[in-house]
Design an enzyme around this catalytic site. Structure first.
Site, PDB file in Angstrom:
ATOM      1  N   HIS A  26      -7.596  -4.672  10.230  1.00 48.16           N
ATOM      2  CA  HIS A  26      -7.306  -4.416   8.814  1.00 48.16           C
ATOM      3  C   HIS A  26      -5.989  -5.053   8.381  1.00 48.16           C
ATOM      4  CE1 HIS A  26      -5.049  -0.574  10.083  1.00 48.16           C
ATOM      5  NE2 HIS A  26      -4.209  -1.100   9.233  1.00 48.16           N
ATOM      6  N   ASP A  44       0.824  -1.216   0.000  1.00 49.78           N
ATOM      7  CA  ASP A  44       0.000   0.000   0.000  1.00 49.78           C
ATOM      8  C   ASP A  44       0.855   1.262   0.000  1.00 49.78           C
ATOM      9  OD1 ASP A  44       0.958  -0.485   2.560  1.00 49.78           O
ATOM     10  OD2 ASP A  44      -0.996  -0.845   3.439  1.00 49.78           O
ATOM     11  N   ASP A  82      -7.865  -2.813  14.417  1.00 53.91           N
ATOM     12  CA  ASP A  82      -9.258  -3.037  14.001  1.00 53.91           C
ATOM     13  C   ASP A  82      -9.398  -4.213  13.036  1.00 53.91           C
ATOM     14  OD1 ASP A  82      -8.132  -2.024  11.707  1.00 53.91           O
ATOM     15  OD2 ASP A  82      -9.456  -0.281  11.539  1.00 53.91           O
ATOM     16  N   GLU A 122      -9.754  -1.456   5.438  1.00 54.45           N
ATOM     17  CA  GLU A 122     -10.405  -1.199   6.715  1.00 54.45           C
ATOM     18  C   GLU A 122     -11.656  -2.078   6.862  1.00 54.45           C
ATOM     19  OE1 GLU A 122      -8.889   0.361   8.842  1.00 54.45           O
ATOM     20  OE2 GLU A 122      -8.033   2.262   8.194  1.00 54.45           O
TER      21      GLU A 122
HETATM   22  C1  GLP Z   1      -0.713  -0.001   8.820  1.00 49.04           C
HETATM   23  C2  GLP Z   1      -0.313  -0.731   7.526  1.00 49.04           C
HETATM   24  C3  GLP Z   1      -0.494  -2.198   7.662  1.00 49.04           C
HETATM   25  C4  GLP Z   1       0.048  -2.650   8.994  1.00 49.04           C
HETATM   26  C5  GLP Z   1      -0.813  -2.104  10.096  1.00 49.04           C
HETATM   27  C6  GLP Z   1      -0.273  -2.398  11.469  1.00 49.04           C
HETATM   28  O1  GLP Z   1      -1.788   0.854   8.727  1.00 49.04           O
HETATM   29  N1  GLP Z   1      -0.920  -0.269   6.330  1.00 49.04           N
HETATM   30  O2  GLP Z   1       0.165  -2.876   6.584  1.00 49.04           O
HETATM   31  O3  GLP Z   1       0.022  -4.037   9.073  1.00 49.04           O
HETATM   32  O4  GLP Z   1      -1.082  -0.747   9.945  1.00 49.04           O
HETATM   33  O5  GLP Z   1       0.803  -1.569  11.796  1.00 49.04           O
HETATM   34  P1  GLP Z   1       1.875  -1.917  12.879  1.00 49.04           P
HETATM   35  O6  GLP Z   1       2.651  -3.067  12.348  1.00 49.04           O
HETATM   36  O7  GLP Z   1       2.740  -0.684  12.988  1.00 49.04           O
HETATM   37  O8  GLP Z   1       1.150  -2.248  14.121  1.00 49.04           O
END
Ligand code: GLP
Length: 258
Positions: free
Chosen positions: A136, A65, A134, A141
């Site tokens: 995702h 992304d 959440d 989302e």
């Molecule tokens: C972000 C990314 C995801 C990631 C998630 C969790 O928004 N787009 O790919 O897995 O949030 O983030 P983190 O690994 O910092 O907890």
């Protein structure tokens, strides 16, 4: 779905790196995630490159992304982040690391072009995933279609808040829109490896592993995948019901499957 519970985040990173290494040795197409979760796995892979000569020269990579509107040079663009945290430290050609173009004048066209590029490369062999609090994955989302393709999405306010830590704690600086691989796109990868650490991820992990398959928890789509591995530390496993079985299955895994 295989659930692997290890004592610490570091132990999980080693298990994930062992899996990824097998693909790297075959010159695979890697699916890379940003966020804090995979950083330990990347550090372990970088160390194996440095100390054991693990080569990424035959690999290519696709990111999940990108923020819409952030120029590539921006410190927090995912284009920049993945290079800073991983690919610049191994022998993976910079041109072989692709990400959605968040500055394209027509995001819909950029999204379709991204899916086409993944397909033209023969698809992703191994996709590394984190999970949002959440539920995702990538930036899909809650409510995202489980068949979705790469497209533009609006971030959930919780995600804006969670990610504000990368923008000096300033939620207003976090872009509201993103280009993200869809859940349908992600599910086409041949092997999905999702990592989650800490108590804050425990309810998302319970929902994705033991809850119903539902758009309200996009990560639950992993239950539909023929080769999905979920690697969690004790804290993230804290709300799972069937931990005894997951541990038993992992401890008794035949050598040929390791
Ligand atoms: C972000 C990314 C995801 C990631 C998630 C969790 O928004 N787009 O790919 O897995 O949030 O983030 P983190 O690994 O910092 O907890």
């Amino acid at each position: 779905m295989e659930v692997i519970i290890r004592p610490t985040e570091r132990d999980c990173a080693v298990v994930a790196a062992d899996i990824v290494e097998r693909y790297v040795r075959c010159g695979a197409t890697l699916g890379l995630a940003t966020g804090s979760t995979p950083v330990g796995t990347y550090a372990e892979l970088i160390a194996r490159h440095r100390d054991q000569g693990l080569s990424f020269a035959q690999c290519r990579a696709f990111l999940l992304d990108e923020y819409v509107g952030l120029p590539r040079e921006h410190e927090q663009s995912y284009y920049r982040t993945i290079r800073r945290e991983f690919t610049a430290h191994v022998d993976l050609d910079d041109a072989a690391v692709a990400s959605p173009d968040g500055t394209a004048p027509h995001p819909g066209e950029a999204a379709a072009a991204y899916d086409a590029a993944i397909a033209a490369a023969g698809g992703v062999d191994i996709q590394i995933l984190g999970v949002g609090t959440d539920g995702h994955i990538a930036f899909n989302e809650p409510g995202s279609s489980l068949a979705s393709r790469t497209r533009m999405k609006t971030l959930h306010p919780d995600t804006v808040r969670d990610n504000s830590r990368f923008f000096g704690g300033d939620s207003a600086a976090v872009p509201r829109h993103v280009l993200t691989q869809g859940i349908g796109t992600i599910r086409e990868a041949r092997h999905l490896v999702l990592l989650a650490f800490g108590e804050s991820k425990a309810s998302a992990v319970r929902a994705l592993v033991e809850g119903p398959v539902a758009a309200v928890c996009p990560a639950s789509a992993l239950q539909l995948h023929p080769q999905a591995t979920v690697i969690v530390d004790e804290a993230a496993a804290g709300l799972l019901e069937h931990t005894e079985y997951y541990r038993f299955a992992y401890d008794n895994k035949p050598d040929w499957q390791r």
